[in-house]
Design a protein around this motif. Structure first.
Motif, PDB file in Angstrom:
ATOM      1  N   TYR A 198      -1.011 -44.486  60.904  1.00  0.00           N
ATOM      2  CA  TYR A 198      -2.199 -44.798  61.686  1.00  0.00           C
ATOM      3  C   TYR A 198      -2.701 -43.503  62.320  1.00  0.00           C
ATOM      4  O   TYR A 198      -1.968 -42.846  63.068  1.00  0.00           O
ATOM      5  N   VAL A 199      -3.951 -43.133  61.997  1.00  0.00           N
ATOM      6  CA  VAL A 199      -4.513 -41.873  62.461  1.00  0.00           C
ATOM      7  C   VAL A 199      -5.684 -42.169  63.385  1.00  0.00           C
ATOM      8  O   VAL A 199      -6.570 -42.969  63.047  1.00  0.00           O
ATOM      9  N   SER A 200      -5.692 -41.522  64.551  1.00  0.00           N
ATOM     10  CA  SER A 200      -6.722 -41.842  65.551  1.00  0.00           C
ATOM     11  C   SER A 200      -8.125 -41.678  64.997  1.00  0.00           C
ATOM     12  O   SER A 200      -9.012 -42.499  65.274  1.00  0.00           O
ATOM     13  N   THR A 201      -8.357 -40.649  64.193  1.00  0.00           N
ATOM     14  CA  THR A 201      -9.718 -40.372  63.710  1.00  0.00           C
ATOM     15  C   THR A 201     -10.225 -41.413  62.732  1.00  0.00           C
ATOM     16  O   THR A 201     -11.435 -41.473  62.471  1.00  0.00           O
ATOM     17  N   ASN A 202      -9.348 -42.248  62.197  1.00  0.00           N
ATOM     18  CA  ASN A 202      -9.762 -43.252  61.215  1.00  0.00           C
ATOM     19  C   ASN A 202     -10.028 -44.620  61.834  1.00  0.00           C
ATOM     20  O   ASN A 202     -10.412 -45.556  61.125  1.00  0.00           O
ATOM     21  N   PHE A 203      -9.773 -44.771  63.132  1.00  0.00           N
ATOM     22  CA  PHE A 203     -10.098 -46.046  63.779  1.00  0.00           C
ATOM     23  C   PHE A 203     -11.613 -46.177  63.923  1.00  0.00           C
ATOM     24  O   PHE A 203     -12.346 -45.177  64.004  1.00  0.00           O
ATOM     25  N   ALA A 204     -12.083 -47.423  63.988  1.00  0.00           N
ATOM     26  CA  ALA A 204     -13.527 -47.664  64.007  1.00  0.00           C
ATOM     27  C   ALA A 204     -14.155 -47.394  65.360  1.00  0.00           C
ATOM     28  O   ALA A 204     -15.277 -46.881  65.446  1.00  0.00           O
ATOM     29  N   SER A 205     -13.447 -47.722  66.438  1.00  0.00           N
ATOM     30  CA  SER A 205     -14.077 -47.589  67.750  1.00  0.00           C
ATOM     31  C   SER A 205     -13.056 -47.195  68.800  1.00  0.00           C
ATOM     32  O   SER A 205     -11.838 -47.389  68.627  1.00  0.00           O
ATOM     33  N   ALA A 206     -13.543 -46.655  69.906  1.00  0.00           N
ATOM     34  CA  ALA A 206     -12.705 -46.275  71.043  1.00  0.00           C
ATOM     35  C   ALA A 206     -13.389 -46.697  72.327  1.00  0.00           C
ATOM     36  O   ALA A 206     -14.599 -46.494  72.487  1.00  0.00           O
ATOM     37  N   VAL A 207     -12.626 -47.287  73.242  1.00  0.00           N
ATOM     38  CA  VAL A 207     -13.154 -47.734  74.534  1.00  0.00           C
ATOM     39  C   VAL A 207     -12.311 -47.091  75.634  1.00  0.00           C
ATOM     40  O   VAL A 207     -11.077 -47.111  75.583  1.00  0.00           O
ATOM     41  N   TYR A 208     -12.985 -46.550  76.655  1.00  0.00           N
ATOM     42  CA  TYR A 208     -12.304 -45.858  77.752  1.00  0.00           C
ATOM     43  C   TYR A 208     -12.097 -46.778  78.944  1.00  0.00           C
ATOM     44  O   TYR A 208     -12.972 -47.575  79.307  1.00  0.00           O
ATOM     45  N   SER A 209     -10.932 -46.661  79.567  1.00  0.00           N
ATOM     46  CA  SER A 209     -10.660 -47.319  80.838  1.00  0.00           C
ATOM     47  C   SER A 209      -9.706 -46.441  81.629  1.00  0.00           C
ATOM     48  O   SER A 209      -9.106 -45.505  81.091  1.00  0.00           O
ATOM     49  N   SER A 210      -9.545 -46.718  82.913  1.00  0.00           N
ATOM     50  CA  SER A 210      -8.638 -45.916  83.737  1.00  0.00           C
ATOM     51  C   SER A 210      -8.003 -46.783  84.796  1.00  0.00           C
ATOM     52  O   SER A 210      -8.502 -47.852  85.137  1.00  0.00           O
ATOM     53  N   GLU A 211      -6.860 -46.309  85.304  1.00  0.00           N
ATOM     54  CA  GLU A 211      -6.154 -47.015  86.367  1.00  0.00           C
ATOM     55  C   GLU A 211      -5.241 -46.024  87.084  1.00  0.00           C
ATOM     56  O   GLU A 211      -4.911 -44.967  86.552  1.00  0.00           O
ATOM     57  N   SER A 212      -4.853 -46.371  88.297  1.00  0.00           N
ATOM     58  CA  SER A 212      -3.930 -45.526  89.047  1.00  0.00           C
ATOM     59  C   SER A 212      -2.522 -45.692  88.498  1.00  0.00           C
ATOM     60  O   SER A 212      -2.174 -46.730  87.929  1.00  0.00           O
ATOM     61  N   PHE A 213      -1.716 -44.658  88.656  1.00  0.00           N
ATOM     62  CA  PHE A 213      -0.318 -44.752  88.227  1.00  0.00           C
ATOM     63  C   PHE A 213       0.542 -43.888  89.136  1.00  0.00           C
ATOM     64  O   PHE A 213       0.065 -42.969  89.802  1.00  0.00           O
ATOM     65  N   THR A 214       1.829 -44.175  89.134  1.00  0.00           N
ATOM     66  CA  THR A 214       2.825 -43.345  89.810  1.00  0.00           C
ATOM     67  C   THR A 214       4.062 -43.287  88.917  1.00  0.00           C
ATOM     68  O   THR A 214       4.533 -44.326  88.436  1.00  0.00           O
ATOM     69  N   ASP A 215       4.543 -42.090  88.649  1.00  0.00           N
ATOM     70  CA  ASP A 215       5.827 -41.937  87.978  1.00  0.00           C
ATOM     71  C   ASP A 215       6.684 -40.978  88.799  1.00  0.00           C
ATOM     72  O   ASP A 215       6.321 -40.625  89.928  1.00  0.00           O
ATOM     73  N   ASN A 216       7.816 -40.562  88.283  1.00  0.00           N
ATOM     74  CA  ASN A 216       8.731 -39.708  89.052  1.00  0.00           C
ATOM     75  C   ASN A 216       8.169 -38.315  89.321  1.00  0.00           C
ATOM     76  O   ASN A 216       8.645 -37.614  90.206  1.00  0.00           O
ATOM     77  N   VAL A 217       7.168 -37.912  88.535  1.00  0.00           N
ATOM     78  CA  VAL A 217       6.560 -36.598  88.742  1.00  0.00           C
ATOM     79  C   VAL A 217       5.555 -36.639  89.875  1.00  0.00           C
ATOM     80  O   VAL A 217       5.436 -35.711  90.678  1.00  0.00           O
ATOM     81  N   GLY A 218       4.787 -37.744  89.965  1.00  0.00           N
ATOM     82  CA  GLY A 218       3.782 -37.855  91.016  1.00  0.00           C
ATOM     83  C   GLY A 218       2.835 -39.012  90.753  1.00  0.00           C
ATOM     84  O   GLY A 218       3.097 -39.878  89.912  1.00  0.00           O
TER      85      GLY A 218
END
Length: 893
Positions: A198-218
């Motif tokens: 599965y190659v990213s450039t061969n997918f038909a569409s892309a949709v952007y979203s965002s959310e907050s996160f916390t991991d051990n780094v920050g």
């Protein structure tokens, strides 16, 4: 009515124009045959049955081919390259005056069987010459290429850090990364191998979203690009940007039922172009472990063609700017970072989760599957970090690793451990008498070689089983009686016997515990690997660790841990499918059994995955007295010192003095001082030159002060390739310590710039710690070293330098040893004594009872006989030309 008709006609006209434009964009392409290009060197035209015509072969070295292309518009173009090769090879493409692009080509199935791959290339309008070559090695045969313009697409721009950004192309599903406003990575894509690739450039569409996160780094923002269409499974490309950090992490996730993977890449780009400017550009090959005397290598970027384990650093040694790309997680995947240099300022880089190579990861089969039966399969998070100093970049990477995979073992709160290990010289000859004699040597004859908390770790290595359990307990008790801590050695995941028999402490047999690869036990380093998830392996761990704890050992050196991370046909725990998953389970069980009772030192082991499970880790493999072996050890320190941010301490292996020259021994000891901890290795149960050497070097309080304190040396330069740097520095309490090595067979002169060490202008006091010689310097440290030698300097602008005094009987830099003594003693001077010195002994009434002229060897006197003296306390007076009179107190037994 007329107005309405006119509007309809205009609309139809616009629609027809738009359709024509789209048709032109979608259908326009140009095909170019390589045999029509201009060839140089040995490049020739060959037949190819499966190609579009003929092919150009014998490319590489002086052989090249150039093809002129003409395009109407400036912009990005997809270039589909058709090639033939029977083995992995790379070709480089230079479009006009742009930086060269490296294009690794996987085997196509044969030298006349064509395969293709797509890359993006930026072209200016008009005619551009595309040069295809590889000056470093042979290239594949070339058939043709097809150029197609890429749509400009819609970009999603994400800012992070200071003037940094991610630019994601929602149309092409590629991304670029800018640091300090300059594009460092262009047109990166992602892929995942499951039931198909599965190659990213061969997918038909892309949709952007965002959310907050916390991991051990920050904490920060998680930016998600969800890809769909053209495949049965979905994909997410995820970017983690951290608040108040100038680096980011990238990840790819395959989603949907049956999305388990065995290989995936969150970052593959032909155009990694760090903004270095001119200078010495390098890329570092980082090994997976420290087995088989493997080395780091800082290749010139132009000649780089390797896959590093877990991380690489592309940097400019001249101005020290660097780009670190590496995995932050090591619980499921083995990760490789492929670097193929396109020139002095560009490279192909691909981060591959699911990478194995037998001479690096020790695996004899491919990587196992991850997340079998689950509905998503994530790659590890991969750090991308551009810094003004490549050394800082490595250390920030290590710190993030330590945070992401915190300690599973108990926290080490005692001072830095130092000690002795039997494998250096005693090896197979361990017995109780010899082990106790080593304890006596350090206690009586080398008492200033101690930790800050006034102890030593006396470690019995392999062949400790020459002794019975009762003798082991006696040894532990004896070491404790002298204020020392006893250590033991064990390899928990290997079978040296390699024949079927009952496993100690269990009802299992060894053939039930062996790691199988292609149906057979996997042999590595002369031993069979044992499945770390097997209940038989675990029962064996319980049995041996319980023996060690019962005897009272307070330290354990664990070895050959790489055997536990091998990719296998299957594991006893059938829920696990990769070597790293098995490694995690085995190491957690081992540490649980130890139960916080011992200092844990890892010898041969994976560089990064071992971090949560050990206090101390060996930086390299076995090394002895020869200066070439010191160079080998310090190669690992030069390019792997940053592991001191992951482990409490790293060490440079046992320090064996033997009968080598004093210069080689100074270098050997200094290799440990620079790396971290010091572990002596000579057989001090028998007489030999090594005893005198140890009594001198291991009791030099100036040097040992550096050892005992928490100093972290870094290399001054990283342009030494396969070898070690010869200058390292550390700053502690406003004093800069500089270690200088000469690995050669002639005298070396080295003028070290203070600015290169981070020092400002002004006058500095300089003290060489081995000799005690002091001087002053301004702007440059001028060092002249004999062949195969080393020196360590303390540099300060605060006046006279002196080492702190610890509360030991003989912590000073000049003393009598052994003291008390029955037959003879020696004197350790604080300066080199050339020629003879007059020694006088006086009893407590002031009467001279012995006088003689003796010869000093460097800073140690010859033996002074006292077997004819009565028991009691004596004063010792030393007179040497050019030196002040020195007085000592001596006790005759």
């Amino acid at each position: 009515m007329q107005e309405k008709i006119t509007k309809e006609k205009v609309s139809v006209k616009k629609l027809l124009t738009l359709m024509l434009f789209l048709l032109t964009i979608c259908s326009w392409s140009q095909s170019y045959e390589f045999e029509n290009g201009t060839r140089t060197g040995n490049a020739d035209i060959q037949n190819c049955d499966s190609c579009s015509g003929k092919i150009v072969g014998n490319l590489g070295g002086t052989g090249s081919v150039s093809v002129n292309v003409t395009v109407a518009a400036t912009g990005w173009y997809n270039l589909q390259l058709f090639y033939c090769t029977g083995d992995p090879r790379a070709i480089r493409l230079t479009a006009g005056s742009a930086a060269a692009i490296a294009i690794p080509c996987e085997p196509s199935g044969g030298w006349s069987t064509a395969a293709s791959k797509n890359i993006n290339v930026y072209l200016n309008s008009g005619t551009t010459t595309l040069l295809w070559d590889n000056t470093n090695s042979w290239a594949p045969n070339l058939d043709k290429f097809i150029l197609t313009p890429l749509a400009a697409g819609t970009n999603q721009t994400i800012a992070f850090g200071t003037n940094n950004s991610i630019v994601y192309n929602l149309t092409n599903k590629t991304y670029s990364i800018k640091f300090n406003g300059a594009t460092v990575i262009s047109n990166a894509s992602a892929y995942a191998n499951s039931d198909q690739q599965y190659v990213s450039t061969n997918f038909a569409s892309a949709v952007y979203s965002s959310e907050s996160f916390t991991d051990n780094v920050g904490s920060g923002t998680k930016h998600i690009f969800t890809l769909s269409g053209n495949y049965s499974l979905g994909m997410q490309q995820i970017f983690y940007t951290y608040t108040n950090k100038n680096y980011l992490a990238v990840q790819v996730v395959l989603t949907g039922n049956g999305s388990n993977c065995y290989k995936m890449s969150p970052l593959t780009s032909n155009q990694v172009t760090p903004n270095f400017g001119t200078g010495d550009a390098r890329a570092v090959f980082v090994p997976y472990d420290n087995d088989a005397w493997i080395r780091y290598n800082a290749y010139t970027l132009n000649s780089a063609d390797f896959t590093a384990s877990e991380v690489t650093n592309i940097y400019n040694n001249t101005n020290r700017k660097g780009l670190v790309i590496g995995s932050l997680e090591h619980t499921k995947w083995k990760t490789g970072v492929t670097v193929s240099g396109g020139g002095s300022s560009s490279a192909y880089v691909s981060v591959i989760a699911g990478w194995t190579k037998q001479d690096v990861t020790r695996d004899a089969r491919g990587h196992g599957w991850v997340n079998v039966g689950q509905t998503s399969c994530p790659s590890p998070k991969v750090m991308i970090n551009a810094t003004d100093d490549w050394r800082t970049g490595f250390e920030e990477f290590a710190q993030a690793n330590a945070a992401m995979q915190p300690k599973y073992i108990f926290d080490w709160t005692a001072p830095k451990p130092i000690g002795w290990n039997s494998w250096g010289a005693m090896q197979t000859n361990i017995n109780l008498t010899k082990a106790k004699a080593v304890v006596d040597f350090f206690h009586n004859d080398c008492p200033s070689f101690k930790t800050q908390d006034n102890t030593l770790y006396i470690d019995l290595d392999s062949y400790w089983d020459n002794m019975s359990d009762a003798e082991l307990a006696q040894f532990v008790t004896y070491a404790k009686s002298k204020g020392y801590k006893a250590g033991i050695y064990w390899a928990p995941f290997v079978d040296w016997g390699k024949y079927n028999r009952q496993v100690e402490g269990s009802s299992y047999t060894y053939n039930q515990c062996w790691t199988k690869v292609n149906g057979n036990p996997l042999e590595l380093d002369g031993a069979y690997a044992m499945d770390p998830t097997s209940p038989g392996t675990k029962a064996r761990i319980h049995y041996f660790i319980n023996r060690f704890k019962t005897a009272g050992f307070e330290m354990i050196k664990i070895d050959f841990l790489t055997h536990a991370s091998i990719e296998a046909d299957s594991f006893a725990n059938n829920q696990l499918h990769t070597g790293m998953e098995a490694y995690q389970e085995g190491m957690k069980y081992l540490i649980d059994e130890i139960g916080g009772t011992m200092l844990v030192q890892a010898a041969i082991s994976p560089n990064l995955a071992t971090g949560p499970f050990a206090h101390v880790r060996r930086i390299a493999c076995d090394a002895y007295t020869n200066i070439n072996e010191t160079d080998y050890t310090l190669n690992s320190t030069t390019y792997g010192w940053w592991q001191n941010q992951i482990y409490d301490y790293i060490d440079a292996d046992h320090i064996v003095f033997g009968t080598a020259s004093i210069g080689q021994n100074r270098a050997r000891l200094l290799s440990s001082v620079v790396t971290g901890t010091v572990i002596a290795g000579d057989d001090f149960s028998v007489a030999g030159q090594w005893k005198t050497t140890a009594q001198s070097l291991l009791q030099n309080n100036d040097v040992m002060n550096v050892v005992r304190n928490e100093m972290h040396f870094i290399p001054a330069d990283g342009n030494t390739g396969y070898n070690a740097a010869n200058v390292f520095s550390a700053t502690y309490n406003n004093v800069t310590y500089v270690a200088v090595f000469n690995y050669g067979n002639t005298t070396m002169t080295n003028n070290i710039s203070f600015s290169r060490l981070g020092l400002g202008s002004g006058n500095y006091t300089v003290k060489e710690l081995y000799s005690g010689a002091t001087s002053t310097a301004q702007s440059t440290l001028n060092v002249q070293l004999p062949q195969a030698d080393a020196a360590i300097y303390a540099i300060s602008n605060a006046g006279v330098l002196s080492a702190p005094s610890y509360n030991w009987p003989t912590a000073s830099t000049n003393y009598v040893f052994p003291n008390p003594a029955s037959n003879s003693f020696r004197i350790k001077f604080d300066q080199i004594i050339n020629g003879t010195a007059t020694i006088s002994l006086y009893d407590i009434s002031g009467k001279e009872v012995w006088k003689n002229a003796i010869t000093a060897e460097d800073m140690i006197s010859s033996e002074i006989p006292v077997n004819g003296l009565s028991k009691g306390v004596y004063m010792v007076k030393v007179k040497a030309t050019g030196h002040p009179v020195q007085n000592f107190k001596f006790v005759k037994n």
